[in-house]
Write a protein that holds these residues in place. Structure first.
Motif, PDB file in Angstrom:
ATOM      1  N   THR A  42      -8.573  -9.768  -2.599  1.00 52.21           N
ATOM      2  CA  THR A  42      -9.403  -8.578  -2.768  1.00 52.21           C
ATOM      3  C   THR A  42      -9.830  -8.018  -1.417  1.00 52.21           C
ATOM      4  OG1 THR A  42     -11.474  -9.837  -2.931  1.00 52.21           O
ATOM      5  CG2 THR A  42     -10.284  -9.434  -4.967  1.00 52.21           C
ATOM      6  N   THR A  43     -10.103  -8.920  -0.463  1.00 53.87           N
ATOM      7  CA  THR A  43     -10.459  -8.466   0.881  1.00 53.87           C
ATOM      8  C   THR A  43      -9.283  -7.765   1.540  1.00 53.87           C
ATOM      9  OG1 THR A  43     -11.972 -10.349   1.090  1.00 53.87           O
ATOM     10  CG2 THR A  43     -11.362  -9.200   3.112  1.00 53.87           C
ATOM     11  N   VAL A  44      -8.094  -8.361   1.414  1.00 52.88           N
ATOM     12  CA  VAL A  44      -6.886  -7.742   1.967  1.00 52.88           C
ATOM     13  C   VAL A  44      -6.616  -6.398   1.300  1.00 52.88           C
ATOM     14  CG1 VAL A  44      -4.372  -7.946   2.059  1.00 52.88           C
ATOM     15  CG2 VAL A  44      -5.795  -9.866   2.741  1.00 52.88           C
ATOM     16  N   GLY A  45      -6.865  -6.317  -0.005  1.00 48.63           N
ATOM     17  CA  GLY A  45      -6.648  -5.055  -0.701  1.00 48.63           C
ATOM     18  C   GLY A  45      -7.452  -3.923  -0.096  1.00 48.63           C
ATOM     19  N   GLU A  46      -8.679  -4.221   0.294  1.00 43.75           N
ATOM     20  CA  GLU A  46      -9.542  -3.205   0.896  1.00 43.75           C
ATOM     21  C   GLU A  46      -9.082  -2.853   2.297  1.00 43.75           C
ATOM     22  OE1 GLU A  46     -12.828  -0.563   0.934  1.00 43.75           O
ATOM     23  OE2 GLU A  46     -11.969  -1.734  -0.703  1.00 43.75           O
ATOM     24  N   THR A  47      -8.880  -3.863   3.143  1.00 47.99           N
ATOM     25  CA  THR A  47      -8.541  -3.598   4.547  1.00 47.99           C
ATOM     26  C   THR A  47      -7.116  -3.079   4.702  1.00 47.99           C
ATOM     27  OG1 THR A  47      -7.900  -5.923   4.863  1.00 47.99           O
ATOM     28  CG2 THR A  47     -10.174  -5.314   5.379  1.00 47.99           C
ATOM     29  N   ALA A  48      -6.181  -3.603   3.905  1.00 49.85           N
ATOM     30  CA  ALA A  48      -4.789  -3.151   4.012  1.00 49.85           C
ATOM     31  C   ALA A  48      -4.655  -1.703   3.551  1.00 49.85           C
ATOM     32  CB  ALA A  48      -3.873  -4.058   3.188  1.00 49.85           C
ATOM     33  N   ALA A  49      -5.379  -1.339   2.506  1.00 50.64           N
ATOM     34  CA  ALA A  49      -5.334   0.052   2.040  1.00 50.64           C
ATOM     35  C   ALA A  49      -5.829   0.989   3.132  1.00 50.64           C
ATOM     36  CB  ALA A  49      -6.172   0.204   0.770  1.00 50.64           C
ATOM     37  N   ASP A  50      -6.916   0.604   3.800  1.00 51.48           N
ATOM     38  CA  ASP A  50      -7.444   1.430   4.899  1.00 51.48           C
ATOM     39  C   ASP A  50      -6.454   1.481   6.064  1.00 51.48           C
ATOM     40  OD1 ASP A  50      -9.736   1.841   3.443  1.00 51.48           O
ATOM     41  OD2 ASP A  50     -10.907   0.299   4.464  1.00 51.48           O
ATOM     42  N   PHE A  51      -5.836   0.325   6.371  1.00 48.37           N
ATOM     43  CA  PHE A  51      -4.870   0.261   7.472  1.00 48.37           C
ATOM     44  C   PHE A  51      -3.664   1.163   7.192  1.00 48.37           C
ATOM     45  CE2 PHE A  51      -0.865  -1.574   8.994  1.00 48.37           C
ATOM     46  CZ  PHE A  51      -1.074  -1.541  10.369  1.00 48.37           C
ATOM     47  N   LEU A  52      -3.095   1.049   5.989  1.00 51.72           N
ATOM     48  CA  LEU A  52      -1.918   1.841   5.649  1.00 51.72           C
ATOM     49  C   LEU A  52      -2.231   3.329   5.640  1.00 51.72           C
ATOM     50  CD1 LEU A  52      -0.570  -0.391   2.740  1.00 51.72           C
ATOM     51  CD2 LEU A  52       0.460  -0.108   4.992  1.00 51.72           C
ATOM     52  N   ASN A  53      -3.383   3.674   5.124  1.00 48.48           N
ATOM     53  CA  ASN A  53      -3.765   5.080   5.053  1.00 48.48           C
ATOM     54  C   ASN A  53      -3.965   5.675   6.444  1.00 48.48           C
ATOM     55  OD1 ASN A  53      -4.574   7.521   3.775  1.00 48.48           O
ATOM     56  ND2 ASN A  53      -6.715   6.943   4.037  1.00 48.48           N
ATOM     57  N   SER A  54      -4.424   4.862   7.380  1.00 48.35           N
ATOM     58  CA  SER A  54      -4.720   5.359   8.730  1.00 48.35           C
ATOM     59  C   SER A  54      -3.509   5.344   9.657  1.00 48.35           C
ATOM     60  CB  SER A  54      -5.830   4.507   9.358  1.00 48.35           C
ATOM     61  OG  SER A  54      -7.003   4.532   8.583  1.00 48.35           O
ATOM     62  N   ASN A  55      -2.530   4.455   9.387  1.00 39.80           N
ATOM     63  CA  ASN A  55      -1.455   4.229  10.361  1.00 39.80           C
ATOM     64  C   ASN A  55      -0.065   4.687   9.929  1.00 39.80           C
ATOM     65  OD1 ASN A  55      -2.696   2.402  12.690  1.00 39.80           O
ATOM     66  ND2 ASN A  55      -3.587   1.736  10.759  1.00 39.80           N
ATOM     67  N   LEU A  56       0.179   4.874   8.657  1.00 37.75           N
ATOM     68  CA  LEU A  56       1.524   5.265   8.222  1.00 37.75           C
ATOM     69  C   LEU A  56       1.787   6.760   8.348  1.00 37.75           C
ATOM     70  CD1 LEU A  56       2.429   3.106   5.090  1.00 37.75           C
ATOM     71  CD2 LEU A  56       3.069   2.792   7.479  1.00 37.75           C
ATOM     72  N   GLY A  57       0.723   7.548   8.424  1.00 42.44           N
ATOM     73  CA  GLY A  57       0.886   8.985   8.554  1.00 42.44           C
ATOM     74  C   GLY A  57       1.452   9.648   7.311  1.00 42.44           C
ATOM     75  N   MET A  58       1.309   9.002   6.160  1.00 41.09           N
ATOM     76  CA  MET A  58       1.851   9.549   4.906  1.00 41.09           C
ATOM     77  C   MET A  58       0.770  10.190   4.047  1.00 41.09           C
ATOM     78  SD  MET A  58       4.348   6.372   3.865  1.00 41.09           S
ATOM     79  CE  MET A  58       4.842   7.182   2.345  1.00 41.09           C
ATOM     80  N   GLY A  59      -0.460  10.068   4.475  1.00 40.04           N
ATOM     81  CA  GLY A  59      -1.544  10.576   3.653  1.00 40.04           C
ATOM     82  C   GLY A  59      -1.858   9.596   2.529  1.00 40.04           C
ATOM     83  N   LEU A  60      -3.028   9.756   1.951  1.00 45.10           N
ATOM     84  CA  LEU A  60      -3.476   8.839   0.909  1.00 45.10           C
ATOM     85  C   LEU A  60      -2.550   8.858  -0.298  1.00 45.10           C
ATOM     86  CD1 LEU A  60      -5.649   6.841   0.106  1.00 45.10           C
ATOM     87  CD2 LEU A  60      -7.036   8.755  -0.737  1.00 45.10           C
ATOM     88  N   THR A  61      -2.080  10.035  -0.677  1.00 43.19           N
ATOM     89  CA  THR A  61      -1.197  10.149  -1.838  1.00 43.19           C
ATOM     90  C   THR A  61       0.153   9.502  -1.571  1.00 43.19           C
ATOM     91  OG1 THR A  61      -2.250  12.235  -2.496  1.00 43.19           O
ATOM     92  CG2 THR A  61      -0.077  11.747  -3.442  1.00 43.19           C
TER      93      THR A  61
END
Length: 275
Positions: A42-61
């Protein structure tokens, strides 16, 4: 907190339709390892979601679609296994934690839905899943996830627990302005209260399990935010990358250990050569 096992053959009497092909239980035994990995996921779910959203450049959607597709692929593998496999099962849990977080974030950030509304909607959705599951199968016990339909209900319920926990955790920590650390303590105390009610007061095992399962999500999310968020926002400032990698490493080590020792497999199902 453990869920009391059903007696042999109970899954046949508790609603499995005639003609259903019964399989080995697809869910691990509820041990201390289960709860530790669950909170870590659950902790990874929170931090990984934030990491992917900030670093992949694909936008939240875009990130949401990518992770949903990956989750779908892993669930196909999970459904095709004939018994509980730690690596596949916990990979699915980690991914569903990320997807559940992204679903909640999409509603609040992209669509402007309030955290109160999200929490209410996910709570109702989860209650509906449980009601249909119980009506169709006659049990919500995770010791009887041995048919395709029960496994489908199980994973749908798990998805909604993560989405609900994300919204509820953000509601308490951010909208109520209690902060991440205080929120983590409050949810931890709530889980402790459920444990006391179960072990000391005889609260139903299945109800105790699912209540604790739901509460671990906002507990893990609050911990993740506290560790990763900047100090100015009430966190420790470790960042999403460090926090995610650290917790993923611990999860991986525990899953490898369980794969080798099979300590989270029900005793009656410890067969040496399941495919």
């Amino acid at each position: 907190m453990t869920e009391t096992s059903e007696t042999p053959g109970a899954y046949v009497r508790s609603g499995a339709a005639p003609g259903h092909r019964l399989r080995w239980n697809k869910v691990p035994e509820v041990t201390a390892y289960f709860w530790i990995i669950k909170v870590l996921c659950t902790t990874v779910g929170e931090t990984a979601a934030d990491f992917l959203n900030s670093n992949l450049g694909m936008g939240l959607t875009g990130v949401s679609l990518l992770m949903s597709a990956l989750l779908a692929g892993v669930l196909v593998v999970q459904f095709r296994t004939k018994a509980y496999r730690p690596g596949v099962y916990w990979f699915a849990v980690a991914l569903i934690s990320v997807v559940g977080t992204l679903i909640s974030d999409n509603l609040t950030d992209n669509l402007g839905v309030s955290l109160t509304t999200c929490t209410t909607v996910f709570a109702v959705a989860l209650a509906v899943v449980f009601a249909i599951w119980y009506r169709r199968e006659g049990t919500l016990s995770i010791h009887s996830i041995d048919t395709v339909s029960r496994e489908a209900y199980y994973w749908l319920a798990v998805l909604f627990t993560f989405a609900l926990g994300t919204a509820a955790g953000d509601l308490v920590a951010e909208k109520m302005a209690l902060g991440y650390w205080v929120s983590a303590i409050l949810f931890g105390l709530a889980i402790a209260a459920v444990a006391v009610a179960h072990f000391a007061l005889g609260l139903n095992a299945v109800l105790s399990f699912w209540t604790a399962y739901i509460l671990t999500r906002p507990l893990g999310a609050s911990m993740g935010d506290y560790l990763s968020q900047p100090t100015g926002d009430g966190g420790l400032g470790l960042g999403t990358t460090v926090t995610s990698v650290l917790f993923l490493a611990v999860i991986l080590a525990l899953v490898v250990y369980l794969s080798m020792t099979r300590k989270d497999v029900t005793e009656s199902e410890r067969e040496p050569s399941l495919p």
